[in-house]
Design an enzyme around this catalytic site. Structure first.
Site, mmCIF file in Angstrom:
data_model
loop_
_atom_site.group_PDB
_atom_site.id
_atom_site.type_symbol
_atom_site.label_atom_id
_atom_site.label_comp_id
_atom_site.label_asym_id
_atom_site.label_seq_id
_atom_site.Cartn_x
_atom_site.Cartn_y
_atom_site.Cartn_z
ATOM 1 N N LEU B 269 -2.062 -0.995 2.089
ATOM 2 C CA LEU B 269 -1.312 -0.268 3.118
ATOM 3 C C LEU B 269 -2.141 0.813 3.793
ATOM 4 O O LEU B 269 -1.753 1.325 4.845
ATOM 5 C CB LEU B 269 -0.060 0.381 2.501
ATOM 6 N N TYR B 454 -1.578 -3.857 -25.843
ATOM 7 C CA TYR B 454 -2.837 -4.230 -25.201
ATOM 8 C C TYR B 454 -3.476 -5.285 -26.091
ATOM 9 O O TYR B 454 -3.713 -5.034 -27.279
ATOM 10 C CB TYR B 454 -3.708 -2.986 -25.127
#
Lengths: 549, 549
Positions: B269, B454
């Site tokens: 963006l 993780y």
């Protein structure tokens, strides 16, 4: 607004709501008390404005009829329409007292399921009827008042029929909750599980989960989880373009947060119907203390030190001398800092002692502690705090303005902001009424990098000029905040009343993005038009032009 | 990835960066150590893949030339193009070793001012050239690798020339910082003021503030401020539609947060050029401890209790038996929980004691404490942790896959997620290679309502099949996460590699809104095409169609 942890349920679970003023009808002050209160304010009227009866109101005729398929959940009864015309800002109360109900919705819809919410939106999109999502109507910023004048009709969508707790995950301390539940009912349903949301805005009794979410409400916690935003696991939002349900996770880094687009969208992008909320174990250990300061600047230094200490008090409310005197917490021109700590499973006295020591290092003088449960001043302040909106209404009946506004800014500019706001508001009232205003300030929420000051302005107005004077005060406040780089609202939302300040502080590319999002999610432009964005002419309808607004 | 508080500067402030692998060129393991490491993994190759020299690379010819006005800040030098072709995922390293540099950018731009960022975007929008914002290139999700094949050319915009700290507000503990500064340089500039950002991802030495913000990076704090999002006061973002600068305040409730649209936007963006960041006083009190558990489930219960206690440890890393053994923190099949607390101005031992007691309540066995500064295991783990990416590269040279992925989910489904992921990944590796994988798990960040596991997968692959096997593992991981309602990423971002999982979990109305925002902020569709959203045919260009994508 914000509230110091209510520890028990409220007295009446189903009070009859006042259609014109704050809260429960029978909690409003009687005429005699209004008169006595007015006598304390030089220049106030001598008799209270009468409270009109519903039968005496001259409501505009409804312009649209409920479609037959939705007739069972819509009403054009005068008490429904009158009760859903305004929020509860001072100017709303005054206009109601003056029987000005021109913005009344044509219909009030009370959906009891998500399906019914969708049906209303589908019908309204096709019929060019604006929909104003309505929780419990405690907006103080014109958030539930239609003003656009561009639609064929207006429906106020009252969501209090969606009031269930659907699921509780005790292990993760979270619950799936419908958006229309009121504060006390929500806490009642969580209590048997030993859980609590601990979101206690001043409006707690008369506002809903969905309203808190749509407006990014500020709550109980003075530090850390100041806004309800942080307590959200996921949202379910009905938009005209489909249902938006975010993934329920404790944290994520997958793209921009979908929830953060809807938090603060104030009913312009969709209707929040459910949320998974993060809960707390009910605190069993609480302690509070009050510390007095001779100077407000010293008090600010103490609060800054506390906010940067990592001690995270649940309560950390600083009252300036005027506010402390009004709340009967302190007198003699002293400021008062109300500190509170709490925990579910371990004593908190040590942490309170550390906090009080920090305050003492900056010149604070701790109050002698009270009995069981800590400190008397905290309780006194809480009672006064809950009573304030009713007093505000009583003053309104005496033509005394009692307006509040709040903001947030970084510590480096906070003392200047407080001084400038006091001076500018005093001058504005002097110019508008010829009289002196009382301008008080307290800090409601504090951060390591700044704080949220909350101002109260009390001033007598000539009868009939109340709204005009209020508007002058509001405009002056918005200008001061904008000039000094403070936000136009920390937790009262934007609505329609804060648009000038909001438009000034909102970055233009973000405004483009928000407008583009609105166009795809609400292509007919029916959702709460005028809030956050200018109402758009709606392409594809008889009256809409082709240019997006 | 995440890092346990480095307390001093890193040795070499300007290491020569490896163009093909992690970090500093001279930190890569020599051939002999690669061979020794490979010998520990059954099925690994016997000799390391050679590291190609820049001169040996067969880069595709640049398709666009720098315009004369921007020539001074653009380069098509082979070392620049090669070094900016990929991020640092396992598959990036392997492709570089195999000399596959087909996605190389045509040019590398190194703006040194916001004006130059704007100039590059203006030129690129007109010239139909894609721009890939590039911090220090540590993406492990294909975030900086152009794959769209739709533009006339590609520029990698390296932002490390914007590396200054522009302003420090000591009172509010905040600083205005340019986005291209690397971690160690930033901390060096804050240290003389007694301040620190305390954002220490595993990539700390080789990543930038802007990269952390654009990807919602996870950092040092295992609780509370887990993502960098919470440390942001305001952002300045250059978009093709104008500069977006948000108000600098400690908190606000004025509409949806503008910053939250750009946090996680991964260069699609706009280009983040500056941010006001919230800082901490440098901690002077630290304490840490390690607690061992016989069973992983008991350890999970302990961590959950800690996460819900309100004690907010800075570190709370749980290593499963495989992970603990690899990091040499524990052996004998035990899990290890590394706890750390810190504060600027008061002792933390009491809080550590409370945390260890909580762990003990759930069957934990505290390690005998080490000497000054606490516990030896924490230090051991930290060293191993920082070294991991170099070991990963050495294994890559031995055709051993070492892939990690991470997620987050609520506590109620966490044990099932960990078990399911282990089984699914084992099966995937068995099917792809015929051999067994090692699958380890640790928790990097914890929340009252869940945690971020993780995973590390280590498996030998047939030489030449590494990327294909990696892709199989990734696809299996993404499927498991999606099936169990866990996020596709907690803090590694989406990039291009996580798109399948991201598209699945992203609510469709939000996708519509994001696409609409992209169209107004980046109308030519040049910014990091393919990340978060499908690259759009760009209206108004020679090759673009008329339909927005």
């Amino acid at each position: 607004m914000d509230l110091l942890s209510p520890s028990s349920s409220f007295a009446d679970p189903h009070p009859r709501r006042s259609w014109w003023g704050w809260g429960a009808e029978d909690e409003a002050l009687p005429d005699s008390e209004c008169t006595a209160l007015g006598a304390l304010v030089p220049g106030a009227a001598e008799t209270p404005l009468p409270v009109p009866g519903i039968a005496d109101l001259d409501l505009p005729a409804s312009r649209v009829a409920a479609p037959s398929a939705l007739g069972h959940l819509m009403s054009d009864a005068p008490e429904e329409r009158a009760g859903h015309t305004y929020g509860k800002a001072y100017r709303d109360v005054v206009r109601a007292l003056y029987r000005d109900l021109r913005p009344a919705p044509d219909l009030v819809a009370r959906p009891r399921s998500e399906r019914e919410v969708t049906d209303v939106l589908d019908w309204a999109s096709d019929a060019d009827v604006a929909v104003v999502p309505y929780g419990a109507g405690s907006s103080v910023v014109g958030g539930v008042e239609y003003r656009a004048g561009l639609h064929r009709g207006v429906v106020s969508m009252d969501l209090t029929g969606l009031d269930r707790v659907l699921e509780i995950d005790r292990v993760s301390r979270a619950a799936r909750i419908q958006a229309g539940v009121l504060g006390p009912a929500l806490e009642d349903r969580l209590r048997p599980h030993g859980l609590t949301l601990r979101h206690f805005p001043q409006s707690f009794e008369f506002s809903t989960l969905g309203g808190w979410l749509a407006t990014r409400a500020g709550g109980h916690y003075a530090t850390l989880h100041t806004h309800i935003d942080d307590l959200v696991e996921s949202l379910r939002v009905v938009t005209p373009a489909g249902v938006n349900e975010s993934l329920r996770v404790p944290g994520s880094g997958a793209g921009p947060s979908p929830d953060r687009l809807f938090l603060g969208s104030e009913g312009t992008l969709g209707v929040i119907t459910e949320a998974w909320m993060r809960l707390q174990d009910r605190p069993r250990h609480k302690a509070s203390a009050t510390v007095f300061f001779e100077g407000f600047d010293a008090a600010l230094s103490a609060v800054r030190a506390i906010s940067q200490s990592g001690l995270h008090p649940a309560n950390c409310r600083l009252l300036d001398p005027g506010e402390a005197a009004l709340a009967q917490v302190a007198d003699g021109g002293r400021s008062a800092l109300v500190l509170g700590v709490e925990a579910a499973d371990r004593p908190v006295d040590g942490r309170l002692t550390e906090l009080v020591e920090l305050a003492r290092d900056h010149g604070g003088l701790p109050a002698p502690t009270g009995g069981e449960g800590g400190d008397a001043a905290a309780g006194t302040w809480r009672s006064a705090f809950l009573r304030m909106p009713y007093l505000r209404d009583a003053l309104a009946r005496m033509s005394v303005i009692s307006e509040t506004f709040e903001t947030a800014c970084t510590w480096d500019r906070l003392p200047l902001l407080v001084d400038t706001a006091r001076r500018a508001l005093g001058a504005t009232v002097r110019k508008a009424t010829g009289a002196e205003a009382m301008v008080n300030c307290r800090l409601t929420h504090v951060y390591p990098d700044g704080a949220a000051p909350y101002f109260t302005v009390i001033a007598a107005a000539r009868r009939g000029s109340e709204v005009a004077v209020w508007d002058d005060i509001k405009a002056a406040a918005i200008e001061v905040l904008g000039d000094l780089g403070a936000t136009v609202t920390h937790h009262h939302a934007v609505g329609r009343d804060h648009r000038p300040g909001y438009d000034r502080q909102r970055p233009e590319p973000f405004a483009l993005a928000l407008r583009a999002a609105k166009q795809v999610l609400d292509p007919a432009g029916i959702l709460n038009p005028g809030v956050l964005l200018d109402p758009a002419d709606r392409p594809g309808t008889a009256r809409g032009g082709s240019a997006p607004g």
